[in-house]
Design a protein around this motif. Structure first.
Motif, short mmCIF file in Angstrom:
data_model
loop_
_atom_site.label_atom_id
_atom_site.label_comp_id
_atom_site.label_asym_id
_atom_site.label_seq_id
_atom_site.Cartn_x
_atom_site.Cartn_y
_atom_site.Cartn_z
N TYR A 28 18.78 -47.95 7.14
CA TYR A 28 18.88 -46.99 8.23
C TYR A 28 20.34 -46.96 8.67
O TYR A 28 20.93 -48.00 8.92
CB TYR A 28 17.98 -47.40 9.39
N ILE A 29 20.90 -45.77 8.73
CA ILE A 29 22.36 -45.69 8.88
C ILE A 29 22.76 -45.07 10.24
O ILE A 29 22.39 -43.96 10.56
CB ILE A 29 22.97 -44.96 7.66
N VAL A 80 27.23 -40.44 7.69
CA VAL A 80 26.11 -40.39 8.62
C VAL A 80 24.86 -39.92 7.88
O VAL A 80 24.93 -39.52 6.71
CB VAL A 80 26.40 -39.45 9.81
N LYS A 81 23.72 -39.96 8.56
CA LYS A 81 22.46 -39.59 7.92
C LYS A 81 22.46 -38.11 7.52
O LYS A 81 22.69 -37.23 8.35
CB LYS A 81 21.29 -39.88 8.85
N TYR A 129 13.68 -41.99 14.08
CA TYR A 129 14.71 -42.72 13.33
C TYR A 129 15.49 -43.63 14.29
O TYR A 129 15.76 -44.79 13.98
CB TYR A 129 15.64 -41.71 12.65
N GLY A 177 24.57 -36.55 12.62
CA GLY A 177 23.76 -36.31 11.44
C GLY A 177 22.32 -35.97 11.76
O GLY A 177 21.99 -35.54 12.86
N ASP A 178 21.47 -36.19 10.78
CA ASP A 178 20.08 -35.75 10.86
C ASP A 178 19.22 -36.75 11.65
O ASP A 178 18.31 -37.37 11.10
CB ASP A 178 19.54 -35.59 9.43
N MET A 179 19.54 -36.90 12.93
CA MET A 179 18.87 -37.91 13.76
C MET A 179 17.61 -37.38 14.41
O MET A 179 17.56 -36.23 14.83
CB MET A 179 19.83 -38.38 14.86
N ALA A 184 27.81 -34.07 8.65
CA ALA A 184 26.76 -34.80 7.91
C ALA A 184 26.68 -34.42 6.43
O ALA A 184 25.62 -34.14 5.89
CB ALA A 184 25.41 -34.61 8.59
N SER A 200 20.50 -34.71 5.69
CA SER A 200 19.13 -34.20 5.58
C SER A 200 18.74 -34.06 4.11
O SER A 200 19.60 -33.93 3.23
CB SER A 200 19.01 -32.84 6.29
#
Ligand SMILES: *Cc1c(COP(=O)(O)O)cnc(C)c1O
Length: 359
Positions: free
Chosen positions: A7-8, A14-15, A342, A336-338, A193, A17
């Motif tokens: 998990y980043i 960054v996360k 998460y 990012g894709d938070m 991202a 998608s």
């Protein structure tokens, strides 16, 4: 070691998608054709809209990390006749100071602490400056400056205003027109991202007029601008990342525009900060961006130990600091894709680490 299943929460990369990762999994296409020129045009248009750049603005695409954006802007737009006021509140501000040093651009190393510069008018040295340079979000400590206040100061004093927006684009508001910004530096691996490797420079008309001849083949903005007219770059672009950028800009639009993305980032950041209230952690600065939260352990634990433990025992990556700060603070990115779910992985890991029940 491959961190694929971690998990980043690091401030770059960054996360990403699923949709963007799928684009990255395909064969890189040939690019010296009209089809790819259309991708470049779409990216340019999308970025200009995102930062509300004035009519006639242009974008330069560099196959490089963000620092190349910072350095090439100084090289192409400033010279020995300038006097730059460089905001230095951490590692990235310090980097701009070094860049000015290397390229013999006269500058003032404007050290700032505990302010978002709403009071820049009174704090700034009473000298004649030609330009103002800032990293809108000083990522080394998670501190956000007021672009409104700085923009008003730049306008009043007729300063050429350069903003590195790399770590606040898409999560925090920026408006080149309203904030009198002449140059915005963006990069792929933070708020946008995407994978690292693509850096973008948005030049308002005032900046386009100022582009000068430089002693560099690769970082010659004039070449990028003339090639850009036909949707191309002088050298091989980061083709796949540009395709991902096109998809990402469309994704942001589909999700309700950048305002909506900023709202989501704000909601996630607030949710995280609220959720950890019962833990022996406090926030580092009152001027936090939506992009990131910087935390100080209040129970004497070493920040570095917490970072290592989260990685080893919970497969959660947060970001340590270097040097004197390594035991004092650590950083949690919300870029990012938070999602809440998460974010909960990190929150639950922290409660478990401290052996405190989450209410
Ligand atoms: C990450 C970052 C950069 C670029 O760093 P690179 O490692 O060169 O990509 C520049 N400015 C800020 C504020 C950043 O957060």
């Amino acid at each position: 070691m491959i961190y694929e299943d971690y998990y980043i929460f690091t401030p770059g990369p960054v996360k990403m998608s699923e949709e963007i990762m799928e684009v990255g999994g395909k064969q890189t296409p040939y690019f010296r054709n009209c089809e790819f020129s259309d991708v470049t045009y779409a990216c340019e248009k999308g970025l200009i809209e995102m930062v509300n750049a004035p009519e006639g603005s242009r974008v330069i695409f560099l196959t490089a990390s963000g620092t190349a954006g910072m350095e090439s802007v100084v090289m192409n737009l400033l010279n020995k006749d300038d006097n730059a006021l460089v905001v230095n509140g951490g590692g990235f501000g310090g980097r701009f100071v070094k860049i000015c040093d290397v390229h013999d651009v006269p500058h003032h190393d404007f050290k700032v602490q505990n302010t978002n510069l709403w009071d820049i008018e009174t704090l700034a040295p009473k000298e004649q400056f030609s330009s103002l340079i800032v990293n809108a979000h000083e990522t080394s400590v998670g501190h956000l400056y007021s672009l409104d206040a700085m923009g008003a100061y730049a306008k009043k004093n007729d300063l050429f205003f350069i903003v590195d927006a790399i770590s606040m684009l898409v999560t925090d508001p920026i408006d080149m027109t309203a904030q009198n910004i002449d140059v915005v530096i963006a990069s792929s691996q933070k708020g946008l991202a995407l994978p690292p490797g693509l850096t973008m420079v948005v030049l308002a008309p005032r900046a386009l007029e100022k582009v000068q001849d430089v002693k560099s083949l690769y970082f010659n903005f004039k070449d990028y601008l003339s090639n850009g007219e036909r949707g191309q770059t002088p050298y091989t672009p980061a083709v796949t990342i540009m395709l991902q950028l096109e998809a990402r800009l469309a994704q942001i639009a589909r999700r309700g525009g950048v305002e909506q993305s900023i709202k989501s980032a704000k909601a996630i950041a607030e949710y995280f900060r609220e959720s950890i209230k019962d833990l022996p952690l406090k926030t580092y600065t009152e001027y936090m961006p939506n992009a990131m939260t910087t935390l100080i352990p209040t129970d004497g634990k070493s920040a570095m130990d917490i970072v290592n433990d989260l990685e080893k025992n919970y497969k959660v990556m947060v970001c340590p600091n270097g040097g004197a700060e390594r035991d004092i603070i650590f950083r949690v990115s919300h870029m990012g894709d938070m999602t809440r779910a998460y974010t909960d992985v990190l929150v639950n890991a922290l409660y478990d680490y401290y052996n405190i029940e989450r209410k």
